[in-house]
Design an enzyme around this catalytic site. Sequence first.
Site, PDB file in Angstrom:
ATOM      1  N   ILE A  16       0.837  -1.205   0.000  1.00 13.54           N
ATOM      2  CA  ILE A  16       0.000   0.000   0.000  1.00 13.54           C
ATOM      3  C   ILE A  16       0.870   1.252   0.000  1.00 13.54           C
ATOM      4  O   ILE A  16       0.613   2.210  -0.733  1.00 13.54           O
ATOM      5  CB  ILE A  16      -0.965  -0.005   1.202  1.00 13.54           C
ATOM      6  CG1 ILE A  16      -1.934  -1.193   1.099  1.00 13.54           C
ATOM      7  CG2 ILE A  16      -1.744   1.307   1.276  1.00 13.54           C
ATOM      8  CD1 ILE A  16      -2.850  -1.375   2.306  1.00 13.54           C
ATOM      9  N   ASP A  69      13.684   1.964  11.231  1.00 12.14           N
ATOM     10  CA  ASP A  69      12.631   1.191  11.888  1.00 12.14           C
ATOM     11  C   ASP A  69      11.807   2.115  12.784  1.00 12.14           C
ATOM     12  O   ASP A  69      12.365   2.917  13.547  1.00 12.14           O
ATOM     13  CB  ASP A  69      13.282   0.089  12.728  1.00 12.14           C
ATOM     14  CG  ASP A  69      12.314  -1.010  13.133  1.00 12.14           C
ATOM     15  OD1 ASP A  69      11.235  -0.692  13.689  1.00 12.14           O
ATOM     16  OD2 ASP A  69      12.635  -2.198  12.917  1.00 12.14           O
ATOM     17  N   TYR A 112      -3.167  -9.206  16.550  1.00  9.60           N
ATOM     18  CA  TYR A 112      -3.136  -8.156  15.527  1.00  9.60           C
ATOM     19  C   TYR A 112      -4.304  -7.195  15.699  1.00  9.60           C
ATOM     20  O   TYR A 112      -4.134  -5.976  15.658  1.00  9.60           O
ATOM     21  CB  TYR A 112      -3.169  -8.792  14.129  1.00  9.60           C
ATOM     22  CG  TYR A 112      -3.288  -7.778  13.011  1.00  9.60           C
ATOM     23  CD1 TYR A 112      -2.193  -6.984  12.659  1.00  9.60           C
ATOM     24  CD2 TYR A 112      -4.478  -7.606  12.311  1.00  9.60           C
ATOM     25  CE1 TYR A 112      -2.297  -6.039  11.634  1.00  9.60           C
ATOM     26  CE2 TYR A 112      -4.585  -6.670  11.294  1.00  9.60           C
ATOM     27  CZ  TYR A 112      -3.490  -5.900  10.956  1.00  9.60           C
ATOM     28  OH  TYR A 112      -3.595  -4.958   9.960  1.00  9.60           O
ATOM     29  N   LYS A 151      -4.311  -3.006  16.477  1.00  9.01           N
ATOM     30  CA  LYS A 151      -4.949  -2.011  15.616  1.00  9.01           C
ATOM     31  C   LYS A 151      -5.999  -1.198  16.381  1.00  9.01           C
ATOM     32  O   LYS A 151      -6.205  -0.011  16.094  1.00  9.01           O
ATOM     33  CB  LYS A 151      -5.560  -2.693  14.393  1.00  9.01           C
ATOM     34  CG  LYS A 151      -4.514  -3.122  13.368  1.00  9.01           C
ATOM     35  CD  LYS A 151      -3.676  -1.935  12.930  1.00  9.01           C
ATOM     36  CE  LYS A 151      -2.891  -2.153  11.689  1.00  9.01           C
ATOM     37  NZ  LYS A 151      -2.185  -0.942  11.230  1.00  9.01           N
ATOM     38  N   VAL A 210      -4.708 -13.595   0.461  1.00  9.34           N
ATOM     39  CA  VAL A 210      -5.382 -14.654  -0.270  1.00  9.34           C
ATOM     40  C   VAL A 210      -5.416 -14.408  -1.780  1.00  9.34           C
ATOM     41  O   VAL A 210      -5.199 -15.347  -2.561  1.00  9.34           O
ATOM     42  CB  VAL A 210      -6.813 -14.887   0.278  1.00  9.34           C
ATOM     43  CG1 VAL A 210      -7.707 -13.669   0.070  1.00  9.34           C
ATOM     44  CG2 VAL A 210      -7.450 -16.118  -0.339  1.00  9.34           C
ATOM     45  N   ARG A 254     -15.714 -11.566   2.216  1.00  7.78           N
ATOM     46  CA  ARG A 254     -14.913 -10.389   2.530  1.00  7.78           C
ATOM     47  C   ARG A 254     -15.286  -9.233   1.612  1.00  7.78           C
ATOM     48  O   ARG A 254     -15.705  -9.429   0.476  1.00  7.78           O
ATOM     49  CB  ARG A 254     -13.411 -10.701   2.347  1.00  7.78           C
ATOM     50  CG  ARG A 254     -12.858 -11.761   3.307  1.00  7.78           C
ATOM     51  CD  ARG A 254     -12.786 -11.239   4.712  1.00  7.78           C
ATOM     52  NE  ARG A 254     -12.245 -12.207   5.658  1.00  7.78           N
ATOM     53  CZ  ARG A 254     -12.970 -13.046   6.382  1.00  7.78           C
ATOM     54  NH1 ARG A 254     -14.286 -13.058   6.259  1.00  7.78           N
ATOM     55  NH2 ARG A 254     -12.408 -13.877   7.237  1.00  7.78           N
ATOM     56  N   ARG A 297      -9.378 -20.898   9.522  1.00  4.68           N
ATOM     57  CA  ARG A 297      -8.163 -20.344  10.094  1.00  4.68           C
ATOM     58  C   ARG A 297      -8.460 -19.687  11.437  1.00  4.68           C
ATOM     59  O   ARG A 297      -9.438 -18.952  11.579  1.00  4.68           O
ATOM     60  CB  ARG A 297      -7.578 -19.311   9.124  1.00  4.68           C
ATOM     61  CG  ARG A 297      -6.107 -19.061   9.285  1.00  4.68           C
ATOM     62  CD  ARG A 297      -5.579 -18.236   8.134  1.00  4.68           C
ATOM     63  NE  ARG A 297      -6.196 -16.903   8.076  1.00  4.68           N
ATOM     64  CZ  ARG A 297      -5.746 -15.913   7.318  1.00  4.68           C
ATOM     65  NH1 ARG A 297      -4.696 -16.109   6.544  1.00  4.68           N
ATOM     66  NH2 ARG A 297      -6.345 -14.737   7.313  1.00  4.68           N
TER      67      ARG A 297
END
Length: 330
Positions: free
Chosen positions: A20, A64, A152, A156, A196, A220, A287
């Site tokens: 992105i 970083d 994760y 966020k 995916v 999705r 998953r």
Amino acid sequence: MMFKNLKNKTVLVTGGAGFIGSNLCEALLKLDVKVRCLDNLATGFMHNIQPFLNHKNFQFIEADIRNLEACQKACHQVDCVLHQAALGSVPRSIKDPITTNAVNVDGFLNMLIASRDQQVKRFVYAASSSTYGDSIKLPKKEDEIGAPLSPYAITKYVNELYATIFKSSFNLDTIGLRYFNVFGRKQDPNGAYAAVIPKFVIQLMNHEAPVINGDGSNSRDFTYIDNVIRMNLLALTTKTESALNQIYNTAVGDRTTLVQLVHSLKKYLSKFDPAIANVKEIHGPNRLGDIPHSQASIDKAVKLLNYKPTHNFESGLKNAVEWYWEQFKS
């Protein structure tokens, strides 16, 4: 020209060598914006930014975001930040929550502090649809979230909380963009945590059976990269006070099942190689940490940012398939 008020501004894109981020760098350079790209190349690639390295308005910093001093230097004399740097992937966060937290929370906080200290005017950041967690309501609306389902997702959500506090405590204007399954050119098809769509594209091109998690009914709101670029530019340039310090779904507002995805991929790829139409998919277990269905309401973005998707799922997928075929055909 839209977004002309960005001309001659300096914008820092963290994670600018990633999928992105590199697309955002390219779009900004076309608008005559001075672009500073910060990336540690952990998941980004030099080949994504190679075309820009000699551009007079482009600067690359290899560093970083876990290093506060590096963040301070990167933010020096910057007007706005597009913060894309993060460790993505739900499975990766389950396998290694410590590193995911260090990058996504500690790194995010470093960037907020550096932006505050360097008088950055606006901080636009990549949030995530994973924040909706176990909420089963569809479509997803920004103010209705559930409990997180992965490390994760926690990171966020923490980003959103920190952004809110930095507005109330330090008057730093922020906008969070909850990305929904972004896909398109430059998205890496390789590696253990490949998304995916690029993963399935390469498998089908190689006549390998794509593995669908579950029965294929999971859905999705797959969002083409150009829609995401548009949302970032709108967030950077809006002059509407009520549009600032908000969270926005960044999506199309539709949903596609995994079975439908494979069918569409075969349709577009078989135009290049008819044998792909006969590749059979196989099914694996669901998953861990995945939600069954995801579909965004984009009403808030439409109302406050005048957002309108430029591509639906099918038109975006067709473009993406053509790009992958051109890049990876043998």
